[in-house]
Design an enzyme around this catalytic site. Structure first.
Site, mmCIF file in Angstrom:
data_model
loop_
_atom_site.group_PDB
_atom_site.id
_atom_site.type_symbol
_atom_site.label_atom_id
_atom_site.label_comp_id
_atom_site.label_asym_id
_atom_site.label_seq_id
_atom_site.Cartn_x
_atom_site.Cartn_y
_atom_site.Cartn_z
ATOM 1 N N ASP A 122 64.977 52.133 17.200
ATOM 2 C CA ASP A 122 65.169 51.906 16.152
ATOM 3 C C ASP A 122 65.883 51.025 16.120
ATOM 4 O O ASP A 122 66.026 49.704 14.844
ATOM 5 C CB ASP A 122 65.079 52.897 15.444
ATOM 6 C CG ASP A 122 63.750 53.828 14.876
ATOM 7 O OD1 ASP A 122 62.725 53.136 15.296
ATOM 8 O OD2 ASP A 122 63.958 54.397 13.679
ATOM 9 N N ASP A 145 64.895 56.651 21.421
ATOM 10 C CA ASP A 145 65.071 56.936 19.749
ATOM 11 C C ASP A 145 65.950 56.388 18.789
ATOM 12 O O ASP A 145 64.998 55.416 17.651
ATOM 13 C CB ASP A 145 65.037 58.503 19.598
ATOM 14 C CG ASP A 145 64.022 58.488 17.697
ATOM 15 O OD1 ASP A 145 63.098 58.162 17.615
ATOM 16 O OD2 ASP A 145 63.704 59.835 17.351
#
Ligand code: NAD
Length: 356
Positions: free
Chosen positions: A251, A247
């Site tokens: 990003d 996650d």
């Protein structure tokens, strides 16, 4: 071949970018002798408005009956006050579960033509960046045992990281298969110096690697990986990691490529059925104004051709067309810089069509 595609345009700019993408797919179909049959289905805010829930059963059934799923984006201010379970974004989690999608694939590619959008120094960027983050999507801490209890120091809260051999094996295989189609290197990211779940993760990845002698495997602790992505992104080809580490790292990887409007993604399971979508949201601030960048969705369709349909040449053809249009200086607002030619969503779609 005829391929059945479930189309979930969703909300905001979703329908605009999906419209450009189906035109590109149809052109690719003509070029390579394939055809695509689309079934348009409701998901997200538009589904809430029409039938009162973000992910109707008919949408799930339609996706399961298709060869692949292409999604625009869901959500928007209109539905922001709804309670969590009824929000448009629940459709995404519901679809992942219903379709058994456990691997999230996010290539982060910095095109030579968009170097100015990258926050890294020119000498680090070199001739562009191309990293692919493979994130486990249905296990780990986000789905582990959690709770609150009274302890000696007041109320405590805990979240548990738990991975099974099967979960690690299948995500590792996905990563090695993808690496085979790229530069044949996998970096497994963990925290094996501290976490027991990471030690299992590492040993299973090493075991799976024996099935892929043509792919180089190395391991990196997550703290070091987050530094190395910025210090020298060229050392990476495919990074495979847990749900939570992925996650964060995916990003970080997308940030080094500049615009959110450029980045595609795929969610894959055991079979060939996958869900393909841009990483951006529904961008309500620019919806309906012909300002959205359709490239992330068009590149998601290229991933669909590659991963779900095995159409490597067709996928390459879309990616080359995008590179060519950028090299010619055409830009949507989100990637605009001085001296370039500003175009809208539809014109960008037409330019890519023409370049195929
Ligand atoms: P966003 O990605 O929609 O927008 C962030 C910024 O990037 C905005 O300024 C927007 O105009 C711009 N942008 C995004 N995509 C663009 C594109 N293709 N071309 C040009 N500019 C683009 O994120 P947000 O504003 O935080 O969220 C808006 C809504 O989307 C929320 O309801 C959120 O929950 C939802 N969302 C959905 C998804 C999804 O469907 N997968 C992902 C993220 C957010």
């Amino acid at each position: 071949m005829e391929y059945k595609i479930a189309l979930l345009p969703g909300d905001g700019i979703g329908p605009e970018v999906i419209a450009q993408t189906t035109m590109v797919l149809d052109k690719i179909g003509m070029k390579y002798g394939d055809s695509f049959a689309y079934t348009e289905l409701l998901a997200g805010g538009c589904a809430i408005d029409a039938v009162g829930e973000p992910l109707p059963q008919v949408t799930i059934d339609g996706c399961l009956a298709s060869d692949s799923v292409l999604l625009g984006a869901v959500g928007g201010p209109k539905w922001d006050t709804l309670p969590g379970e009824q929000r448009p974004e629940r459709a995404l989690l519901g679809l992942r579960g219903a379709l058994g999608l456990f691997a999230n694939i996010r290539p982060a590619i910095l095109h030579q033509a968009l170097k100015e959008a990258c926050p890294l120094r020119e000498d680090i960027i070199g001739d562009g960046i191309d990293v692919c983050v493979v994130r486990e999507l249905t296990g780990g801490m986000y789905f582990g045992d959690r709770g609150r209890r009274q302890g000696d120091m007041g109320e405590e809260a805990y979240d548990t990281e738990c991975y099974s051999e099967v979960e690690v094996e299948r995500i590792a295989r996905t990563a090695f298969e993808i690496a085979r189609k790229r530069a044949k290197k996998v970096t497994s990211v963990d925290k094996a110096n501290v976490l027991e779940s990471s030690r299992l993760w590492r040993s299973v990845v090493i075991r799976v690697a024996k099935e892929y002698p043509d792919v180089v495997l190395d391991h990196m602790y997550v703290d070091n990986a987050s530094m190395q992505l910025i210090r020298d992104p060229h050392q990476f080809d495919v990074m495979v990691t847990t749900n939570m580490f992925g996650d964060i790292l995916s990003d970080e990887a997308s940030m080094i490529t500049g615009s959110i409007g450029m980045l595609p993604s795929a969610s894959l399971g055991e079979g060939t059925l996958g869900m393909y979508e841009p990483i951006h949201g529904s961008a309500p601030d620019i919806a309906g104004q012909d300002r959205a960048n359709p490239i992330a969705t068009i590149l998601s369709a290229a991933m669909m051709l590659r991963f779900s349909f095995g159409q490597e040449q067709a996928a390459d053809s879309i990616e080359k067309a995008v590179t060519q249009v950028l090299a010619q200086g055409y830009r949507t607002g989100d990637i605009m810089s001085s001296g370039m030619k500003l175009v809208g969503t539809k014109e960008m779609g037409q330019l890519i069509l023409a370049a195929i």
